[in-house]
Scaffold this motif. Structure first.
Motif, PDB file in Angstrom:
ATOM      1  N   MET A 175      40.040   6.622  86.268  1.00  0.00           N
ATOM      2  CA  MET A 175      40.550   5.362  85.361  1.00  0.00           C
ATOM      3  C   MET A 175      42.070   5.291  85.462  1.00  0.00           C
ATOM      4  O   MET A 175      42.302   4.163  85.490  1.00  0.00           O
ATOM      5  CB  MET A 175      40.103   5.558  84.114  1.00  0.00           C
ATOM      6  CG  MET A 175      40.457   4.683  83.121  1.00  0.00           C
ATOM      7  SD  MET A 175      39.633   4.627  81.602  1.00  0.00           S
ATOM      8  CE  MET A 175      40.212   6.330  80.694  1.00  0.00           C
ATOM      9  N   ALA A 192      40.055  -1.843  88.379  1.00  0.00           N
ATOM     10  CA  ALA A 192      38.899  -0.951  89.091  1.00  0.00           C
ATOM     11  C   ALA A 192      38.444  -1.800  90.444  1.00  0.00           C
ATOM     12  O   ALA A 192      38.199  -0.882  91.592  1.00  0.00           O
ATOM     13  CB  ALA A 192      37.624  -0.834  88.193  1.00  0.00           C
ATOM     14  N   TYR A 213      19.502  13.870  89.422  1.00  0.00           N
ATOM     15  CA  TYR A 213      19.437  12.634  88.785  1.00  0.00           C
ATOM     16  C   TYR A 213      18.130  11.591  88.560  1.00  0.00           C
ATOM     17  O   TYR A 213      17.797  10.975  87.732  1.00  0.00           O
ATOM     18  CB  TYR A 213      20.833  11.862  89.380  1.00  0.00           C
ATOM     19  CG  TYR A 213      20.964  10.447  88.562  1.00  0.00           C
ATOM     20  CD1 TYR A 213      21.466  10.436  87.411  1.00  0.00           C
ATOM     21  CD2 TYR A 213      20.303   9.417  89.446  1.00  0.00           C
ATOM     22  CE1 TYR A 213      21.778   9.058  86.966  1.00  0.00           C
ATOM     23  CE2 TYR A 213      20.842   8.016  88.976  1.00  0.00           C
ATOM     24  CZ  TYR A 213      21.380   7.908  87.731  1.00  0.00           C
ATOM     25  OH  TYR A 213      21.407   6.764  87.240  1.00  0.00           O
ATOM     26  N   VAL A 255      24.074   2.650  81.789  1.00  0.00           N
ATOM     27  CA  VAL A 255      23.032   2.810  80.704  1.00  0.00           C
ATOM     28  C   VAL A 255      23.397   4.352  80.164  1.00  0.00           C
ATOM     29  O   VAL A 255      23.796   5.204  81.150  1.00  0.00           O
ATOM     30  CB  VAL A 255      21.592   2.459  80.778  1.00  0.00           C
ATOM     31  CG1 VAL A 255      21.588   0.905  81.233  1.00  0.00           C
ATOM     32  CG2 VAL A 255      21.224   3.395  82.241  1.00  0.00           C
ATOM     33  N   GLN A 275      21.118   7.939  80.077  1.00  0.00           N
ATOM     34  CA  GLN A 275      19.924   8.413  80.729  1.00  0.00           C
ATOM     35  C   GLN A 275      18.908   8.393  79.741  1.00  0.00           C
ATOM     36  O   GLN A 275      19.084   8.897  78.697  1.00  0.00           O
ATOM     37  CB  GLN A 275      20.270   9.911  81.232  1.00  0.00           C
ATOM     38  CG  GLN A 275      21.186   9.823  82.415  1.00  0.00           C
ATOM     39  CD  GLN A 275      21.737  11.307  83.008  1.00  0.00           C
ATOM     40  OE1 GLN A 275      21.459  12.342  82.347  1.00  0.00           O
ATOM     41  NE2 GLN A 275      22.400  11.233  83.604  1.00  0.00           N
ATOM     42  N   LYS A 284      23.258   2.724  86.716  1.00  0.00           N
ATOM     43  CA  LYS A 284      23.833   4.098  86.838  1.00  0.00           C
ATOM     44  C   LYS A 284      23.560   4.699  85.386  1.00  0.00           C
ATOM     45  O   LYS A 284      24.039   4.208  84.305  1.00  0.00           O
ATOM     46  CB  LYS A 284      25.370   4.138  86.887  1.00  0.00           C
ATOM     47  CG  LYS A 284      25.753   3.247  88.040  1.00  0.00           C
ATOM     48  CD  LYS A 284      26.366   3.781  89.219  1.00  0.00           C
ATOM     49  CE  LYS A 284      26.524   3.061  90.307  1.00  0.00           C
ATOM     50  NZ  LYS A 284      26.589   4.073  91.647  1.00  0.00           N
ATOM     51  N   GLY A 285      22.771   5.700  85.490  1.00  0.00           N
ATOM     52  CA  GLY A 285      22.550   6.513  83.950  1.00  0.00           C
ATOM     53  C   GLY A 285      23.449   7.707  83.842  1.00  0.00           C
ATOM     54  O   GLY A 285      23.423   8.467  84.398  1.00  0.00           O
ATOM     55  N   LEU A 286      24.287   7.519  82.765  1.00  0.00           N
ATOM     56  CA  LEU A 286      25.291   8.672  82.312  1.00  0.00           C
ATOM     57  C   LEU A 286      24.646   9.404  81.415  1.00  0.00           C
ATOM     58  O   LEU A 286      23.677   8.818  80.438  1.00  0.00           O
ATOM     59  CB  LEU A 286      26.615   7.903  82.026  1.00  0.00           C
ATOM     60  CG  LEU A 286      27.589   7.521  82.830  1.00  0.00           C
ATOM     61  CD1 LEU A 286      28.046   8.739  83.876  1.00  0.00           C
ATOM     62  CD2 LEU A 286      27.127   6.317  83.998  1.00  0.00           C
ATOM     63  N   PRO A 287      25.081  10.657  81.164  1.00  0.00           N
ATOM     64  CA  PRO A 287      24.379  11.307  80.203  1.00  0.00           C
ATOM     65  C   PRO A 287      24.077  10.774  78.815  1.00  0.00           C
ATOM     66  O   PRO A 287      23.258  10.880  78.086  1.00  0.00           O
ATOM     67  CB  PRO A 287      25.135  12.817  80.095  1.00  0.00           C
ATOM     68  CG  PRO A 287      25.715  12.625  81.591  1.00  0.00           C
ATOM     69  CD  PRO A 287      26.106  11.405  81.684  1.00  0.00           C
ATOM     70  N   GLU A 314      29.765   8.478  77.516  1.00  0.00           N
ATOM     71  CA  GLU A 314      30.276   8.702  78.915  1.00  0.00           C
ATOM     72  C   GLU A 314      29.831   7.454  79.676  1.00  0.00           C
ATOM     73  O   GLU A 314      30.940   6.918  80.567  1.00  0.00           O
ATOM     74  CB  GLU A 314      29.386   9.765  79.584  1.00  0.00           C
ATOM     75  CG  GLU A 314      29.915  11.160  79.598  1.00  0.00           C
ATOM     76  CD  GLU A 314      28.905  11.668  78.361  1.00  0.00           C
ATOM     77  OE1 GLU A 314      28.199  11.103  77.697  1.00  0.00           O
ATOM     78  OE2 GLU A 314      28.936  12.873  78.516  1.00  0.00           O
ATOM     79  N   LEU A 362      32.809   5.339  78.805  1.00  0.00           N
ATOM     80  CA  LEU A 362      34.124   5.630  79.725  1.00  0.00           C
ATOM     81  C   LEU A 362      33.957   5.073  81.115  1.00  0.00           C
ATOM     82  O   LEU A 362      34.959   4.876  81.724  1.00  0.00           O
ATOM     83  CB  LEU A 362      34.145   7.184  79.757  1.00  0.00           C
ATOM     84  CG  LEU A 362      35.085   7.857  78.794  1.00  0.00           C
ATOM     85  CD1 LEU A 362      35.184   9.259  79.000  1.00  0.00           C
ATOM     86  CD2 LEU A 362      36.626   7.092  79.032  1.00  0.00           C
ATOM     87  N   ALA A 363      32.919   5.267  81.745  1.00  0.00           N
ATOM     88  CA  ALA A 363      32.592   5.061  83.042  1.00  0.00           C
ATOM     89  C   ALA A 363      32.666   3.396  83.111  1.00  0.00           C
ATOM     90  O   ALA A 363      33.300   2.835  84.201  1.00  0.00           O
ATOM     91  CB  ALA A 363      31.076   5.133  83.231  1.00  0.00           C
ATOM     92  N   GLY A 402      36.538   2.924  83.479  1.00  0.00           N
ATOM     93  CA  GLY A 402      36.748   3.551  84.746  1.00  0.00           C
ATOM     94  C   GLY A 402      36.547   2.627  85.861  1.00  0.00           C
ATOM     95  O   GLY A 402      36.933   2.950  86.792  1.00  0.00           O
ATOM     96  N   GLY A 403      35.618   1.777  85.585  1.00  0.00           N
ATOM     97  CA  GLY A 403      35.210   0.493  86.426  1.00  0.00           C
ATOM     98  C   GLY A 403      34.030   1.200  87.586  1.00  0.00           C
ATOM     99  O   GLY A 403      33.741   0.589  88.552  1.00  0.00           O
TER     100      GLY A 403
END
Lengths: 246, 276
Positions: free
Chosen positions: A96, A105, A198, B149, B151, B168-171, B175, B178-179, B182-183
């Motif tokens: 970031m 970004a 994942y 989204v 997970q 994209k599944g973040l925990p 997170e 934040l992602a 962060g882009g």
């Protein structure tokens, strides 16, 4: 093919395993992509970690403090902090900050995939470096003295005398590190890199077929690591120096 | 197919036996009464549904208050267990919790493996948060774009299958957000009520971001999840839920926890009261 899949699902159902997700094209694609991604990750991070490990070991055993000092600091920092934390820190925080510095970004070419490869390789590189350092320090001092006596420079001694012998001593530890590296690629799940854990997680949170996918995961990783260990053992046998005590 | 038929037969037999013996409740309800405790799996992913108060370290939010009200109606104490989207179903099925109040809406797949008392206490869908200058105005604009989204989120499948997004599944939600900053993704999709409150409460931090798409994705019914086939637990919880809704207690809980949109609950209150 579809018949085979249907037969498999029916057969699995008979012993109480639910593989229904194999009928969903989008989940199957994600799952197979996940397996492929894990294999690509392993194929990329193994050579990268080895290259990093050799450079770090060279720096660690150097008699120039400006080279050995930072290398030691790096090894301590990476070895002593959890890889998962390093990964989340780099992807969610460092990336970031880089995005902000680049003005958004959209100008930042680095993503979760890059950081996963970098963090895993560099983390394992630190472990390789320590294994190699042990090997380098095990080379008899008289042998190095003899090489210096023959007019070899410090770098040449490292390249043709120390490293080849160190590699042989360190190989079992390095193979161990590589087995660990294969398992370490699974931390990609935390930053949404579509590796196999994942993909499995995304499927089982929808379908609750944890046991079924767990079995596949265990078999999959056991297979890769069996291959890595076999390959390592073969290299060890090939490089064995008769009479060198290995 | 091979599995379900005997299961169904067993369930039928169990139901018959229960009918014969009459007095005996199902395992969960018996256990709740025996230990004097109703154990509920809750998600603490943020206000208004569930969070930890930074000052008192206490669990707060709509899920917690609703769980407490249900325990009161059952005449037992409340015990909460924090769960996350990837593990909540396991917690329920392994008996670590008696019920789930874990931001889980009704989906076909979930209804296959779990049961719920039929009374719905809220309706929730996914809202899309992103940078105001991202140019996204409609769900169709997400085609080929990375979308974050949590997970286990039930927005995953429609986002991929209906709108062609790269999910994209973040925990978990923090997170994921934040992602987004962060882009890693251009949009994050989470429960509308949570995002709405976050934008209101942390206006300065999120000033460049907004809910970009006016509609919500797959709005679905919020229910209390329990293990499959527990008819008595279901009946007891359903009765409690109806009482909470008709008495206005649920609306009170919703308002206290600042659910921005309470139209559904008000509607439920009217319908259920009229039906009585």
């Amino acid at each position: 093919m579809q018949d085979a899949v249907r037969d498999f699902i029916a057969l699995a159902a008979r012993i109480g395993l639910n593989f229904d997700f194999l009928t969903s094209p989008f989940e199957v694609r994600m799952w197979l992509d996940g397996m492929a991604t894990t294999l690509v990750l392993v194929a990329l991070t193994i050579p990268l970690s080895l290259a990093g490990g050799i450079s770090l070991a060279a720096a660690l055993t150097s008699d120039r403090p400006w080279l050995a000092g930072p290398a030691r600091a790096y090894v301590e920092l990476t070895r002593n902090t959890p890889t998962l934390v390093q990964l989340m820190f780099t992807v969610l925080v460092v990336n970031m900050l880089i995005s902000q510095a680049l003005g958004g970004a959209q100008n930042n070419p680095l993503g979760a995939w890059f950081w996963l490869v970098a963090v895993v390789s560099l983390h394992v590189a630190a472990l390789h470096a320590e294994a190699l350092r042990g090997g380098i320090e095990a080379v008899p001092a008289t042998m190095i003295e003899a090489a210096r006596g023959l007019g070899f420079s410090r770098l040449e001694v490292l390249r043709v005398v120390e490293l080849p012998l160190a590699l042989r001593t360190a190989l079992p530890a390095i193979v161990n590190n590589l087995v660990n590296l294969v398992k370490l690629t699974t931390i990609g799940y935390a930053v949404a890199v579509n590796e196999i854990t994942y993909a499995s997680l995304m499927i089982w949170t929808q379908r609750d077929n944890v046991v079924e996918l767990m079995i596949v995961l265990l078999v999959f990783f056991s297979g890769i690591n069996l291959a890595v260990a076999r390959l390592g053992a073969a290299v060890e046998r090939r490089l064995a120096v008769p009479g060198f005590g290995q | 197919m091979f599995r379900k038929t005997p299961l169904r037969a067993a369930a039928l037999l169990a139901a018959l036996l229960a009918g014969v013996s009459g007095a005996c409740a199902d395992a969960t309800l018996d256990r709740i009464k025996a230990k004097g405790k109703f154990t509920v799996g809750v998600i603490l992913s943020g206000a208004p549904f569930g969070f930890i108060d930074p000052k008192t370290q206490e669990q707060k939010g709509f899920n917690i208050d609703l769980a407490r009200a249900l325990a009161e109606k059952l005449g037992v104490a409340l015990e909460t267990v924090t769960v996350t989207p990837p593990n909540r179903v396991q917690f329920l099925q392994q008996g670590k919790v008696d019920a789930l109040l874990a931001n889980m809406q009704v989906t076909e797949d979930r209804a296959k493996i779990m049961d719920f008392p039929p009374t719905v206490f809220d309706r929730a869908g996914g809202a899309a948060i992103g940078r105001k200058d991202s140019g996204i105005k409609d769900w169709a604009d997400l085609k080929g774009k990375p979308v974050c989204v949590s997970q286990g989120s039930n927005f995953t499948q429609p986002l991929i299958e209906l709108y062609g997004a790269v999910v994209k599944g973040l925990p978990s939600q923090p997170e994921s957000l934040l992602a987004l900053k962060g882009g890693t993704c251009v949009i994050a999709v989470h429960t509308g009520a949570t995002l709405g409150l976050m934008l209101e409460d942390r206006a300065e931090e999120w000033k460049d971001y907004g809910i970009l798409i006016p509609t919500e994705i797959v709005p679905a019914d919020s229910v209390v999840w329990i293990r499959k086939g527990e008819k008595d637990t279901s009946a007891a919880l359903d009765k409690a839920l109806r009482e909470l809704i008709t008495s206005g207690k649920l609306l009170e809980i919703a308002k206290k926890n600042r659910l921005l949109n309470t139209a559904f609950i008000e509607e439920q209150q009217k319908t259920l009261s009229a039906a009585r």
